[in-house]
Scaffold this motif. Sequence first.
Motif: not given
Lengths: 111, 114
Positions: B2-24, B93-94
């Motif tokens: 199975a070939v898996i992709s994730q987005k984003p590959s990296r990110d720098i975020c500020q405290r208190g915020t949220s980040l959503t990671i996608q796995c396809q 993601c696995s």
Amino acid sequence: GNSVTQMEGPVTLSEEAFLTINCTYTATGYPSLFWYVQYPGEGLQLLLKATKADDKGSNKGFEATYRKETTSFHLEKGSVQVSDSAVYFCALSSGNTPLVFGKGTRLSVIA
Amino acid sequence: SAVISQKPSRDICQRGTSLTIQCQVDSQVTMMFWYRQQPGQSLTLIATANQGSEATYESGFVIDKFPISRPNLTFSTLTVSNMSPEDSSIYLCSVMALSYNEQFFGPGTRLTVL
């Protein structure tokens, strides 16, 4: 529950030296056993696996034998290369359960 | 495999915020998981993403902090909510399909929280 204990690192070897990384496990039933490798800056890759007692997994010169009597799955390579420098993870899975990993062993091979 | 992709590959975020990671995934798979790898540490299972129902979380992880969605057999998201510097990790993601008897891993998302 399931658990994996592997040799603490880091391990530093000279090129062409013999490598052993110990791994023992605790599991219910008959788990499948795996070694994964993570090269610097890269993702996790399956190195080898064994699904039943006395099976030997092998790949890229690495070997590991599933020893039910000692609940072990030690990783060995007869002659390491600089390119083998990486972090090695022992892991197990029982049936359809997700992998449980050991803490990882960092290997550095120097020329 | 199975070939898996994730987005984003990296990110720098500020405290208190949220980040959503996608796995396809490139094929339909039975099971999808999310792991965390803190700096210099091993992989720890966060949860199993269940299609069409709530994810199954491991001890120490809760839905409010790590909400997960899995709308179909090939896609999942993990949100890291109200982030703090302690959330700085690689999130992986696995997937596993019964026919493979093997678990495959995505390339990971490297998150840094300032």
